[in-house]
Design a protein around this motif. Structure first.
Motif, short mmCIF file in Angstrom:
data_model
loop_
_atom_site.label_atom_id
_atom_site.label_comp_id
_atom_site.label_asym_id
_atom_site.label_seq_id
_atom_site.Cartn_x
_atom_site.Cartn_y
_atom_site.Cartn_z
N TYR A 1 -2.66 3.93 -6.06
CA TYR A 1 -3.47 5.04 -6.55
C TYR A 1 -4.79 4.95 -5.79
N VAL A 2 -5.13 6.00 -5.02
CA VAL A 2 -6.27 5.89 -4.12
C VAL A 2 -7.21 7.08 -4.25
N GLN A 3 -8.51 6.78 -4.17
CA GLN A 3 -9.58 7.78 -4.11
C GLN A 3 -10.57 7.35 -3.04
N ASN A 4 -11.52 8.25 -2.73
CA ASN A 4 -12.53 7.91 -1.71
C ASN A 4 -13.64 8.95 -1.76
N GLN A 5 -14.87 8.51 -1.99
CA GLN A 5 -15.98 9.46 -1.99
C GLN A 5 -16.76 9.42 -0.67
N SER A 6 -16.46 8.47 0.21
CA SER A 6 -17.18 8.39 1.48
C SER A 6 -16.42 9.18 2.55
N LYS A 7 -17.04 9.29 3.73
CA LYS A 7 -16.40 9.97 4.85
C LYS A 7 -15.75 8.98 5.81
N ALA A 8 -15.72 7.71 5.43
CA ALA A 8 -14.99 6.70 6.20
C ALA A 8 -13.55 6.70 5.72
N TYR A 9 -12.61 6.85 6.63
CA TYR A 9 -11.21 7.00 6.24
C TYR A 9 -10.68 5.77 5.50
N ARG A 10 -9.97 6.02 4.42
CA ARG A 10 -9.14 5.01 3.77
C ARG A 10 -7.81 4.99 4.52
N VAL A 11 -7.33 3.82 4.92
CA VAL A 11 -6.11 3.71 5.71
C VAL A 11 -5.05 2.97 4.89
N ILE A 12 -3.86 3.58 4.79
CA ILE A 12 -2.69 2.98 4.14
C ILE A 12 -1.59 2.99 5.18
N ARG A 13 -1.26 1.82 5.73
CA ARG A 13 -0.40 1.78 6.92
C ARG A 13 0.60 0.63 6.85
N ASP A 14 1.84 0.92 7.30
CA ASP A 14 2.88 -0.10 7.52
C ASP A 14 3.31 -0.81 6.24
#
Length: 438
Positions: free
Chosen positions: A233-246
């Motif tokens: 379950y992911v959220q993000n208020q910044s403009k730096a990308y959250r990365v979900i990989r591999d």
């Protein structure tokens, strides 16, 4: 005689040669001096990068203790290690956790204050298991409240018997990892399974963080009406990308990945800048005999301030291993749902290069203001589109290079408007010009 030899020797060189020899000697001396300073610098730097050690509290020969100093001869327990301030443990330092089972629920307050350097927490010499089946008020087996920390190669689970039905005696909803705050953290090669909650909850104050190469499965619990507990379950208020990989994410009680907020009156945007890439996500919901979204992008916001924005789904494999013709199973069986509320349509979402298997509707597009859907391979009943999207899809959707294999000859189904073959879809809406039906 000596004087004569010295005179004869030096008389072999003229004054210009002496100057050249002097320059060579000076240069070589300067080089040696520079090398010595460099060696001294890197030696001091290596001393600045410290190592600390953690042992289980019940270890036979080296029990971890709160009174320890983190040395291998006087190690910390895990709770003490994770509560260290930056004056003791800081960027560039490594906390080695020695093999064993660590019972409890743990709060990490670690945080680096050194630009470009992170604290690393990882096993030293074997498997490290965090067992949260110990009771307590904490809602996560590992709760993270600090930034710039890397967690590697841990296993997080509940060992033994525990209740997974809400409302039954002894039940607790507990997530594997609760990443509450702290930017630029990394969770890599973490195995999270069989916890009565979500695998990872990574919330809005955690921008720039990464979840990579993890295995997240069999997490969640049974509620009165449906399963609960998602893989991530992911959220993000910044403009730096959250990365979900591999990652491998499968067989959780509810969704695979939710890029989501259930808040109805948000004051700002915090479902944004998330990249989901090269994951294998499958059979989520099957733990409670349902087929629910392997990925859901959406928001329940009514204010219009928290529409999902700048989301990228690239080169993932999403599937439910069910037969489209299996009529007793009445589930829609979606693998991907885009948008949720009309008041919070997705914007600037890219879905590219994915392989998506589902049942009745492999892909559902509920509310999308702007969308790129390119080079995907789709297997299922139909791609289902809500009719309220029609003004936006004509204006700001882009679709090309898709390969679509669907049941019954209709590739798209627009709610209240009808079913469309790929050719009819092209002619009506001008999309999927370079796509093909397979």
């Amino acid at each position: 005689m000596v004087a004569m030899l010295q005179h004869q020797t030096f008389s072999l060189f003229d004054s210009e040669t002496f100057v050249k020899i002097g320059m060579v000697v000076e240069v070589r001396y300067a080089m040696k001096k520079s090398i010595l300073y460099s060696l001294l610098f890197f030696t001091l730097l290596s001393f600045g990068q410290k190592e600390f050690h953690v042992f289980p509290e019940d270890h036979q020969t080296s029990p971890g203790r709160a009174e320890g100093d983190g040395s291998i001869s006087n190690p910390w327990d895990l709770r003490t290690a994770l509560s260290q301030r930056s004056t003791t443990v800081n960027g560039g330092d490594t906390i080695f956790v020695h093999k064993g089972i660590y019972e409890g629920r743990f709060i990490s307050l670690l945080g680096s204050t050194i630009k470009g350097k992170k604290i690393v927490v990882k096993p030293f010499n074997g498997k490290v298991i965090l067992d949260g089946n110990t009771g307590g008020k904490e809602k996560g087996v590992l709760i993270v409240r600090g930034g710039h920390v890397i967690f590697e190669d841990l296993e997080i689970t509940f060992i033994g018997e525990y209740e997974r039905r809400k409302g039954h005696p002894g039940f607790q909803a507990v997530n594997g990892i609760e990443h509450l705050s702290g930017e630029n953290c990394e969770f890599t090669r973490i195995k999270i399974h069989n916890v009565p909650g979500s695998g990872i909850g990574s919330w809005k104050h955690t921008g720039g963080s990464k979840i990579t190469a993890c295995k997240i499965f069999n997490n969640g619990y049974q509620g009165p009406k449906r399963g609960h507990g998602v893989g991530i379950y992911v959220q993000n208020q910044s403009k730096a990308y959250r990365v979900i990989r591999d990652n491998f994410i499968f067989n959780n009680y509810y969704k695979g990945i939710q890029i989501w907020s259930a808040g109805k009156n948000a004051k700002n945007s915090f479902i944004q800048y998330v990249r989901v890439e090269n994951n294998v996500i499958f059979n989520n919901g099957m733990a409670v005999d349902a087929h629910v979204d392997n990925i859901l992008i959406g928001s329940e916001d009514r204010s219009g301030n928290n529409s999902p924005r700048h989301i990228e789904l690239i080169s993932n494999i999403l599937y439910h291993n069910i037969k489209i013709s299996n009529t007793p199973d009445k589930a829609l069986g979606p693998s991907l749902t885009i948008g949720y509320k009309a008041s919070a349509p997705v914007e600037d979402v890219l879905v590219e290069g994915n392989i998506i298997f589902g049942k009745a509707y492999a892909v559902r597009i509920l509310h999308a203001k702007s969308l790129e859907f390119n080079k995907n391979t789709i297997y299922g009943g139909s791609i289902w589109v809500r009719e309220s999207n029609i003004p936006d899809l004509k204006k700001s959707w882009k679709m090309h290079g898709n390969k679509i294999s669907t049941k019954g000859g209709s590739n798209y189904w627009v709610q209240k408007t009808g079913k469309y073959t790929l050719s009819e879809w092209r002619n009506t809406y001008g999309l999927d010009i370079t796509s093909e039906s397979i």
